[in-house]
Design a protein around this motif. Structure first.
Motif, PDB file in Angstrom:
ATOM      1  N   UNK A  46     -77.788  -1.392 -57.594  1.00  0.00           N
ATOM      2  CA  UNK A  46     -79.190  -1.190 -57.209  1.00  0.00           C
ATOM      3  C   UNK A  46     -79.454  -1.488 -55.738  1.00  0.00           C
ATOM      4  N   UNK A  47     -78.747  -2.434 -55.186  1.00  0.00           N
ATOM      5  CA  UNK A  47     -78.975  -2.776 -53.771  1.00  0.00           C
ATOM      6  C   UNK A  47     -78.324  -1.755 -52.838  1.00  0.00           C
ATOM      7  N   UNK A  48     -77.512  -0.863 -53.395  1.00  0.00           N
ATOM      8  CA  UNK A  48     -76.807   0.108 -52.545  1.00  0.00           C
ATOM      9  C   UNK A  48     -77.582   1.413 -52.355  1.00  0.00           C
ATOM     10  N   UNK A  49     -78.711   1.553 -53.059  1.00  0.00           N
ATOM     11  CA  UNK A  49     -79.444   2.820 -52.954  1.00  0.00           C
ATOM     12  C   UNK A  49     -80.192   2.893 -51.628  1.00  0.00           C
ATOM     13  N   UNK A  50     -80.013   4.005 -50.900  1.00  0.00           N
ATOM     14  CA  UNK A  50     -80.739   4.199 -49.650  1.00  0.00           C
ATOM     15  C   UNK A  50     -81.929   5.102 -49.911  1.00  0.00           C
ATOM     16  N   UNK A  51     -83.103   4.528 -49.782  1.00  0.00           N
ATOM     17  CA  UNK A  51     -84.294   5.299 -50.120  1.00  0.00           C
ATOM     18  C   UNK A  51     -84.905   5.931 -48.878  1.00  0.00           C
ATOM     19  N   UNK A  52     -85.259   7.186 -49.019  1.00  0.00           N
ATOM     20  CA  UNK A  52     -86.021   7.880 -48.002  1.00  0.00           C
ATOM     21  C   UNK A  52     -87.439   7.312 -48.025  1.00  0.00           C
ATOM     22  N   UNK A  53     -88.268   7.582 -46.980  1.00  0.00           N
ATOM     23  CA  UNK A  53     -89.600   6.967 -47.016  1.00  0.00           C
ATOM     24  C   UNK A  53     -90.536   7.592 -48.067  1.00  0.00           C
ATOM     25  N   UNK A  54     -90.145   8.707 -48.638  1.00  0.00           N
ATOM     26  CA  UNK A  54     -90.981   9.245 -49.726  1.00  0.00           C
ATOM     27  C   UNK A  54     -90.376   8.965 -51.112  1.00  0.00           C
ATOM     28  N   UNK A  55     -89.391   8.100 -51.160  1.00  0.00           N
ATOM     29  CA  UNK A  55     -88.810   7.694 -52.448  1.00  0.00           C
ATOM     30  C   UNK A  55     -89.102   6.208 -52.707  1.00  0.00           C
ATOM     31  N   UNK A  56     -89.311   5.888 -53.958  1.00  0.00           N
ATOM     32  CA  UNK A  56     -89.706   4.515 -54.304  1.00  0.00           C
ATOM     33  C   UNK A  56     -88.993   4.087 -55.584  1.00  0.00           C
ATOM     34  N   UNK A  57     -88.655   2.814 -55.619  1.00  0.00           N
ATOM     35  CA  UNK A  57     -88.093   2.246 -56.849  1.00  0.00           C
ATOM     36  C   UNK A  57     -88.990   1.095 -57.279  1.00  0.00           C
ATOM     37  N   UNK A  58     -89.452   1.154 -58.503  1.00  0.00           N
ATOM     38  CA  UNK A  58     -90.254   0.045 -59.024  1.00  0.00           C
ATOM     39  C   UNK A  58     -89.546  -0.557 -60.227  1.00  0.00           C
TER      40      UNK A  58
END
Ligand code: AMP
Ligand code: GLY
Length: 421
Positions: A349-361
């Protein structure tokens, strides 16, 4: 200012992240929160049914505003409990919360104020209800009156199924049942319509559609929600005016006449039949996962909106939104909504690179020594914004594939009505 957030799901993580962006916020406490909120706030392990403890903690830690996520504390009167304290609390009082706490309360309002809803009957005992089954048509819907975590609703194709539903309800499957509600089955398309209210004014807080069933094709058991998208494809000006004038405003008026000024989020679950809205149910809070789907589209400071509601100043506020589509897919533990394992490491989970329009809750997660473990049935919400729903969903699939969590499953058809396959 210091803020308290009550709840521990994806909804509360999304609220926490939105609030955190406000320049006014000094510190956020989550009661009890999850691994996601622990990155933004301090999680406090208090039983959320213990209002006294929440109050003591809040006074000691100079919390000036509490935001209530789930329905249970609202229905149990947490807002009334804080009434005489200096702490603002965002959510409806006990009278208004009956909109969700008792389906019969809502139906009676619908009857008095001529709010469009499915035709219904209220039956006080098994014999009365069964007798009615002999002179009616199927399918019909049998409902337990009180809170049942989305489980007290039976769609019955025939008399045998209705008989079982009525028996289960009167046998106490959802708590002591004084009544059972039997409703006409409405055929149409569902839509969730949200407003925010300060007791005097209301403002639209977007639309969404969730997918409650566990299996693809909207089949299988009901869940808390496997995913959602916003906006609903059904909304337009004409429909919105009907929803406000025929459903929401008469409800707020009814509550006012009972001595309650509705403050908080209000979620109307609707069935749209031939372009006419019918009320299926009210929830006195944001939806989960609709909240995670909607909040990333909000341009205006959420804290400013909530403060305006608490201070009855919503009229002066212009709530603005990004003109984008949003979609949410919920990653669940295998076995949900029945039996599933907990405490499974979510390694990547800490390895995911999120774009600014992607979110993880986060929802059912907990952190132990910097590692994140599953702690519930619905575990992680993936949300993506884009100009089209298909792209949102593809972005989400990329992240879920990278996460590669072996204990998880998710629905691959979230948004099927708005995505051409
Ligand atoms: P509720 O918990 O009342 O929202 O019901 C759960 C689900 O049951 C809704 O989202 C609908 O899909 C379905 N449902 C409830 N009431 C009706 C109705 N009167 N007609 C058709 N479907 C219904
Ligand atoms: N997603 C449905 C609910 O929050 O009740």
């Amino acid at each position: 200012m210091n803020i308290g957030i009550i709840g521990s799901g994806g909804r509360e993580h999304a609220i926490c992240q939105s609030i955190k962006k406000s320049p006014k916020v000094k510190k956020i406490y989550c009661f009890p929160g999850n691994a996601g909120t622990s990155e933004l706030a301090e999680n406090i392990d208090i039983d959320i049914s213990n209002f006294n403890k929440i109050k003591e903690f809040s006074i000691f830690n100079k919390i000036s505003l509490i935001i209530v996520g789930p329905e249970k504390p609202l229905v149990d009167g947490i807002v009334d409990f804080f009434k005489d304290s200096e702490i603002n609390i965002f959510g409806p009082d006990k009278i208004s919360s009956q909109l969700e706490g008792s389906k019969i309360f809502t139906k009676k309002i619908c009857e008095t104020y001529k709010i469009p809803t499915a035709k219904f009957g209220i039956f006080k005992n098994y014999t009365e209800a069964i007798t009615f089954l002999d002179k009616t048509q199927f399918p019909l819907v049998v409902k337990a009156d009180g809170l049942a975590s989305g489980k007290g609703v039976y769609i019955c194709e025939n008399k045998d199924k209705a008989n079982i539903a009525i028996q289960e309800i009167f046998n106490g499957k959802f708590g002591i049942a004084k009544n059972v509600l039997i409703e006409e089955f409405l055929v149409g398309e569902e839509m969730s319509y949200f407003v925010i209210s300060d007791g005097k004014e209301i403002q639209n807080f977007e639309t969404a559609q969730d997918h409650k069933r566990v299996l693809e094709g909207d089949k299988g058991d009901n869940t808390g929600g496997m995913g959602a998208y916003s906006p609903s494809r059904l909304i337009n000006k004409d429909l919105e005016e009907k929803i406000l004038n025929k459903i929401i405003k008469p409800t707020i008026k009814a509550l006012k006449e009972m001595g309650s000024n509705y403050k908080g989020f209000l979620y109307a679950g609707l069935m749209i039949v031939n372009r006419e809205p019918f009320l299926i149910e009210y929830n006195v809070r944001m939806g989960d996962p609709e909240c995670q789907t909607i909040l990333p589209k909000l341009k205006t400071d959420l804290l400013e909106i909530i403060e305006a509601c608490c201070n009855k100043k919503l009229k002066n506020l212009n709530v603005e939104w990004y003109d984008q589509k949003s979609l949410c897919v919920v990653l669940c533990s295998k076995g949900y909504p029945d039996k599933y394992s907990k405490n499974i490491l979510i390694k990547n989970i800490t390895k995911l690179n999120l774009d600014k329009s992607d979110f993880i809750y986060h929802a059912g997660t907990k952190k132990i020594k910097d590692k994140i473990y599953s702690n519930g049935g619905r575990v992680i919400n993936f949300v993506s914004l884009s100009s089209n729903f298909k792209e949102c969903r593809n972005n989400i699939f990329n992240h879920i594939n990278k996460l590669n969590w072996k204990n998880g499953f998710f629905r691959k058809d979230i948004g099927h009505r708005v995505i051409d396959e």
